[in-house]
Design an enzyme around this catalytic site. Sequence first.
Site, short mmCIF file in Angstrom:
data_model
loop_
_atom_site.label_atom_id
_atom_site.label_comp_id
_atom_site.label_asym_id
_atom_site.label_seq_id
_atom_site.Cartn_x
_atom_site.Cartn_y
_atom_site.Cartn_z
N SER A 34 63.02 47.16 17.77
CA SER A 34 61.67 46.64 17.97
C SER A 34 60.79 47.76 18.51
O SER A 34 61.27 48.67 19.21
CB SER A 34 61.69 45.48 18.97
OG SER A 34 60.37 45.11 19.35
N TYR A 40 64.27 42.32 27.24
CA TYR A 40 64.27 42.52 25.79
C TYR A 40 63.89 43.96 25.45
O TYR A 40 64.57 44.62 24.66
CB TYR A 40 63.30 41.55 25.14
CG TYR A 40 63.17 41.72 23.63
CD1 TYR A 40 64.13 41.19 22.78
CD2 TYR A 40 62.09 42.39 23.07
CE1 TYR A 40 64.02 41.35 21.41
CE2 TYR A 40 61.96 42.55 21.71
CZ TYR A 40 62.94 42.03 20.88
OH TYR A 40 62.82 42.19 19.52
#
Length: 261
Positions: A150, A163
Amino acid sequence: MSEDVLHAIVTGSSSGLGAATAGLLAEGGARIVINYSKSEREAKATAEVCRKAGAAEVMVVQGDVSRDEDCRKIVAAAAHWGRLDALINNAGTTQHVPAHNLEGLSADDFLRIFAVNTIGPYQMIRAARPLLETTVEVRRRPAAVVNVSSIAGINGNGSSIAYSASKSALNQMTVSLARALAPSIRVNAVCPGYIDTPWFAKGRGQESAERVRAAVLERVPLRVVSTAKDVAQLVCFLASPASSNMTGECVRTDAGLHLIL
């Protein structure tokens, strides 16, 4: 069994980016292992889409990539092919914590997120290594691992601090494993920005998800929101022989979002 057909495992492929990736591979006639953790119905639906799209073979395997025994079970499903050309580590999880509230994350949250997002890909690669290494003997080119990371792992601005940290660790692990597994296996990562999937709605609710989508559309330089298929095209490129000279890369695909963060 034809040497020209791509043999692939796609973790977390019951929906979203994983399902889109499996669908594109199917259009090329691939043999695919569809993996899911909880959503059996969605996984079977994805498998049916893949069969209709032209996949040579589709298998559905339940497994949580945070569990090493499950990773080995997923890989074992592909063992009868005799080789594995592409492992796509797409399974991921998060804990949505608005404004990065430090009190919104527990140690257990961190452990679960890292277990799936970072340790999971490591365990999958370890389990799949023998089959991946066989590919270079049969096809005379390296096998491919594609880790779905990501942009949050680059700029630290994801759904939660845990995350973002897990994806940053995944990016560094991608580079380390690219060194360790060359020349038989290539290892690259894809770093998407916002993807227009149910991911945000499930984590934050539909109204919040719509606000996020509108904000992205207004701000990103290309004035588009990426679809799962948009990102899947890059994943499939890195999984294919077309990228045979690439390894150790973390490639952003975010409509220019990183330019404004």
